[in-house]
Design a protein around this motif. Structure first.
Motif, PDB file in Angstrom:
ATOM      1  N   TYR A   1      10.435 -73.063  35.742  1.00 21.73           N
ATOM      2  CA  TYR A   1      11.266 -71.861  35.759  1.00 21.73           C
ATOM      3  C   TYR A   1      10.566 -70.750  34.997  1.00 21.73           C
TER       4      TYR A   1
ATOM      5  N   ASN B   1      12.353 -66.366  37.776  1.00 23.82           N
ATOM      6  CA  ASN B   1      13.516 -66.183  36.912  1.00 23.82           C
ATOM      7  C   ASN B   1      14.523 -65.224  37.528  1.00 23.82           C
TER       8      ASN B   1
ATOM      9  N   SER C   1      20.408 -68.283  35.770  1.00 23.76           N
ATOM     10  CA  SER C   1      19.727 -69.171  34.815  1.00 23.76           C
ATOM     11  C   SER C   1      20.603 -70.328  34.369  1.00 23.76           C
TER      12      SER C   1
END
Length: 359
Positions: A213, A241, A246
Motif C-alpha cells: 500500500y 494510496n 485506507s
C-alpha cells in the motif's frame, strides 16, 4: 475574513473537520501563502511595513475573534505562539505518530522548552498519555487522549479482501537527506528494500499474496518496489494510496504489516491483526523510531520484532498469522494504551460543542 466561532489554522486535513462542522468554520491558510489583503494591510500599517507570518496570524485571529482556534498541524511551532484573548480556546489535534527525528516536532523540543512561556494551547488532543506529557514539556496546556482523529472518523468494517497488506514508508527524499545528524535517508530506504524482499520470499514460499500500500500517488514509489521485487505477479501487487479507503482496506486485511507508520498503530487500535517490524532504531539518534516509543517496550514482543533476516521474518509472520481471533483481541486490549479508538470522535465533539455553547 469570514467571521466565525471556529477557525481552522492551516487547511491540513480540513476534509476530516467537515465530517463534524461542514462549512461552519473559517480557514486561516498557514502554508499556501493565501493571504487576506485586508489583514496584510492592517499588519503593514500597524508595524511600519514590517511583516511576519506570526504578525499576520495574530491580526487575523484578532479580526475574526473566534471562540476556538483549531489545528491538525501539531508540527507547526508558530501555532502555539498565536496570541488570543482569554475567551478564545486553542486546540491542537495530533495528526500522526511523532518522533524526535528531523522534520518532526520532538526534534525541536529541547529548543522549544527554552521558550515555553510563549507557547500556549488550552487543549492537546493526543494519541496516548506518554506523548501528551512530552508535548507538555514545551507547550503550556493540558492533554487529553483521543487516539487518532482520522481513524476515529471511520467505523470498523469486516472482510478478507487482502491477505498480507504491507504499509509503505517510502518518501521522495534525496539519498543523503538527513533523518538525523548521523543517519541519511538511504539507510532507511535500504532497510525497507531488505524487509520487503524477505516478506516477498515468505509470501511465495507459503503461497500467499502481498499487497503493498503506497504512501503517495506517485509513480516513483511504485517503481521503487518494482525495482526491488520485479514486475507485479500473482504473489504481489501495488495499491495506490486512497485516503478515503485506507481504513476499509486495513480492516479487510488478514494481516497488516507495518514498521513505523501511524496506520500500523491505527490498525492495532481498530482490532486488526498487525505485525510490526521494529527495524529502524539504528542508534540513539533514531531511538524514537522503535516500536511503542515513547513507551519503553522490549525489542521483541507477541506482534513486533527487531530481527531482520529471512529466517526470522518467516518465523515471525507465521507466528503472528496463527494468532487466534480471541487471543488477538486480548493482546489488543493489553496494549490499547499505545493508541485508543474513540468511535466518531465523541471526546472531540463533546469538547468543541461545550466551548461553543458556553460563551
Amino acid at each position: 475574513p469570514k467571521k466565525s466561532d471556529l477557525v481552522l489554522f492551516d487547511d491540513n486535513l480540513s476534509e476530516f473537520l467537515d465530517k463534524y462542522f461542514k462549512e461552519k468554520y473559517t480557514i486561516l491558510h498557514a502554508r499556501q501563502k493565501k493571504y487576506n489583503l485586508r489583514i496584510v494591510l492592517k499588519v503593514l500599517l500597524k508595524n511600519k511595513l514590517r511583516f511576519t507570518s506570526l504578525d499576520y496570524f495574530n491580526e487575523y485571529i484578532k479580526y475574526v475573534n473566534p471562540k476556538i482556534i483549531l489545528t491538525f498541524s501539531d508540527n507547526t511551532p508558530n501555532y502555539y505562539k498565536i496570541i488570543k484573548n482569554h475567551k478564545t480556546k486553542k486546540i491542537f489535534i495530533q495528526n500522526a505518530y511523532r518522533t524526535s527525528t528531523q522534520q518532526d516536532i520532538f526534534f525541536q523540543s529541547k529548543l522549544l522548552e527554552k521558550t515555553k512561556k510563549n507557547q500556549n494551547v488550552d487543549h492537546m488532543l493526543v494519541f496516548n498519555e506518554k506523548i501528551g506529557k512530552l508535548y507538555e514539556k514545551f507547550i503550556n496546556g493540558k492533554h487529553t487522549v483521543i487516539g487518532s482523529f482520522r481513524s476515529n472518523c471511520y467505523k470498523k468494517v469486516k472482510g478478507n479482501n487482502f491477505d498480507l497488506f504491507f504499509i509503505s514508508t517510502w518518501r521522495d527524499h534525496a539519498l543523503d537527506f538527513p533523518i538525523t545528524d548521523s543517519i541519511p535517508w538511504k539507510k532507511f530506504l535500504d532497510t525497507q528494500a531488505k524487509l520487503i524482499k524477505y516478506i516477498y520470499e515468505y509470501t511465495k514460499k507459503n503461497n500467499r499474496h502481498l499487497t503493498i500500500y503506497g504512501k503517495y500517488k506517485e509513480d516513483k514509489e511504485k517503481e521503487f518496489f518494482i525495482k526491488v521485487l520485479g514486475k507485479e505477479n500473482r504473489y504481489w501487487k501495488y495499491l495506490t494510496n486512497t485516503r478515503d479507503n485506507s481504513y476499509n482496506n486495513l480492516d479487510k486485511s488478514k494481516l497488516v504489516i507495518s514498521s513505523i507508520s501511524s496506520l500500523g498503530y491505527e490498525c492495532l487500535a481498530r482490532d486488526t491483526k498487525v505485525a510490526f517490524f521494529n527495524v529502524y532504531n539504528f542508534n540513539k539518534s533514531t531511538e524514537s523510531k522503535k516500536f511503542g516509543w515513547p513507551y519503553d517496550l522490549p525489542k521483541n514482543g507477541p506482534f513486533w520484532t527487531n530481527e531482520l533476516s529471512q529466517k526470522s521474518c518467516n518465523k515471525f509472520l507465521s507466528q503472528v498469522s496463527k494468532i487466534k481471533r480471541n487471543k488477538w483481541h486480548n493482546l489488543k486490549k493489553k496494549y490499547s494504551y499505545l493508541l485508543k479508538y474513540d468511535k466518531n470522535n465523541k471526546i472531540f465533539v463533546k469538547l468543541v460543542n461545550k466551548i461553543l455553547k458556553s460563551q
